[in-house]
Design a protein around this motif. Sequence first.
Motif, PDB file in Angstrom:
ATOM      1  N   ALA A  87       0.831  -1.208   0.000  1.00  0.00           N
ATOM      2  CA  ALA A  87       0.000   0.000   0.000  1.00  0.00           C
ATOM      3  C   ALA A  87       0.866   1.259   0.000  1.00  0.00           C
ATOM      4  CB  ALA A  87      -0.932   0.002   1.208  1.00  0.00           C
ATOM      5  N   SER A  88       1.982   1.236   0.726  1.00  0.00           N
ATOM      6  CA  SER A  88       2.846   2.421   0.751  1.00  0.00           C
ATOM      7  C   SER A  88       3.594   2.596  -0.569  1.00  0.00           C
ATOM      8  CB  SER A  88       3.824   2.354   1.923  1.00  0.00           C
ATOM      9  OG  SER A  88       4.678   1.241   1.786  1.00  0.00           O
ATOM     10  N   ILE A  89       3.938   1.501  -1.235  1.00  0.00           N
ATOM     11  CA  ILE A  89       4.593   1.581  -2.546  1.00  0.00           C
ATOM     12  C   ILE A  89       3.605   2.119  -3.580  1.00  0.00           C
ATOM     13  CG2 ILE A  89       5.580   0.206  -4.437  1.00  0.00           C
ATOM     14  CD1 ILE A  89       7.537   0.655  -2.206  1.00  0.00           C
ATOM     15  N   GLU A  90       2.360   1.660  -3.546  1.00  0.00           N
ATOM     16  CA  GLU A  90       1.348   2.156  -4.480  1.00  0.00           C
ATOM     17  C   GLU A  90       1.038   3.627  -4.236  1.00  0.00           C
ATOM     18  OE1 GLU A  90      -1.965  -0.489  -4.146  1.00  0.00           O
ATOM     19  OE2 GLU A  90      -0.932  -2.122  -5.190  1.00  0.00           O
ATOM     20  N   ALA A  91       1.144   4.059  -2.979  1.00  0.00           N
ATOM     21  CA  ALA A  91       0.868   5.454  -2.650  1.00  0.00           C
ATOM     22  C   ALA A  91       1.965   6.386  -3.168  1.00  0.00           C
ATOM     23  CB  ALA A  91       0.701   5.616  -1.145  1.00  0.00           C
ATOM     24  N   LEU A  92       3.136   5.851  -3.392  1.00  0.00           N
ATOM     25  CA  LEU A  92       4.228   6.694  -3.897  1.00  0.00           C
ATOM     26  C   LEU A  92       3.936   7.211  -5.297  1.00  0.00           C
ATOM     27  CD1 LEU A  92       7.429   4.811  -2.714  1.00  0.00           C
ATOM     28  CD2 LEU A  92       6.611   7.023  -1.939  1.00  0.00           C
ATOM     29  N   GLY A  93       3.274   6.438  -6.085  1.00  0.00           N
ATOM     30  CA  GLY A  93       2.923   6.877  -7.430  1.00  0.00           C
ATOM     31  C   GLY A  93       3.791   6.227  -8.480  1.00  0.00           C
ATOM     32  N   GLN A  94       3.308   6.331  -9.708  1.00  0.00           N
ATOM     33  CA  GLN A  94       3.966   5.682 -10.827  1.00  0.00           C
ATOM     34  C   GLN A  94       5.284   6.356 -11.181  1.00  0.00           C
ATOM     35  OE1 GLN A  94       1.495   5.428 -14.277  1.00  0.00           O
ATOM     36  NE2 GLN A  94       2.964   4.193 -15.413  1.00  0.00           N
ATOM     37  N   GLU A  95       5.383   7.680 -11.037  1.00  0.00           N
ATOM     38  CA  GLU A  95       6.617   8.391 -11.401  1.00  0.00           C
ATOM     39  C   GLU A  95       7.793   7.952 -10.536  1.00  0.00           C
ATOM     40  OE1 GLU A  95       4.512  11.604 -10.457  1.00  0.00           O
ATOM     41  OE2 GLU A  95       3.443  11.650 -12.349  1.00  0.00           O
ATOM     42  N   VAL A  96       7.520   7.714  -9.269  1.00  0.00           N
ATOM     43  CA  VAL A  96       8.587   7.280  -8.367  1.00  0.00           C
ATOM     44  C   VAL A  96       9.055   5.876  -8.743  1.00  0.00           C
ATOM     45  CG1 VAL A  96       9.154   6.771  -5.963  1.00  0.00           C
ATOM     46  CG2 VAL A  96       7.775   8.760  -6.510  1.00  0.00           C
ATOM     47  N   LEU A  97       8.116   5.019  -9.078  1.00  0.00           N
ATOM     48  CA  LEU A  97       8.485   3.649  -9.435  1.00  0.00           C
ATOM     49  C   LEU A  97       9.242   3.595 -10.757  1.00  0.00           C
ATOM     50  CD1 LEU A  97       5.264   1.730  -8.342  1.00  0.00           C
ATOM     51  CD2 LEU A  97       7.434   1.953  -7.142  1.00  0.00           C
ATOM     52  N   VAL A  98       8.832   4.435 -11.714  1.00  0.00           N
ATOM     53  CA  VAL A  98       9.551   4.492 -12.989  1.00  0.00           C
ATOM     54  C   VAL A  98      10.968   5.003 -12.769  1.00  0.00           C
ATOM     55  CG1 VAL A  98       9.646   5.670 -15.215  1.00  0.00           C
ATOM     56  CG2 VAL A  98       7.507   4.685 -14.421  1.00  0.00           C
TER      57      VAL A  98
END
Length: 165
Positions: A87-98
Amino acid sequence: MENETNNNANPSSSNEPYGSRPVFSNDQTIYEGPKKHSGIGIASFIIGLLSAVLLIIAIVSGSSFADQIANTDIVIADPSDSAAFQASIEALGQEVLVSMMLTIVCIFGAGLLSLAGLILAIIGAVSSKRRKTFGVIGIVLNVVVFVGGIALFFVGSASIASSVA
């Protein structure tokens, strides 16, 4: 005079254009001009430059990733609690994961490229018939990029581990 034996150890023949050579001389080396640069050394230098560019992209992307995490109010949960961590990883957003994935791919890509460039640089540096300049520069550049990539990976891992609370 006709009955005398020929004392010449190396008589000249009509096939040799410059006459006879002394008996104990080494074969003359043919001067082919200055040595050319090693193609393998040049390739290792170019690979080293490409891996350095990948490492710079990883540094920029990683700093962007770290800045995006620092500017959010989200606290990354304990990795042992998988639901809260997801849930905390999903809350970071797609830009952070990219940004995070780009950093990881660039670090490993730079490491693999510099390892291949280091092997080519060593081959280019030990070549006896070619210049060693680009081979030596390739060795230095690829070692610096490889060690820098490893250091960047561990520094990034340590900073992520310290932000997990």
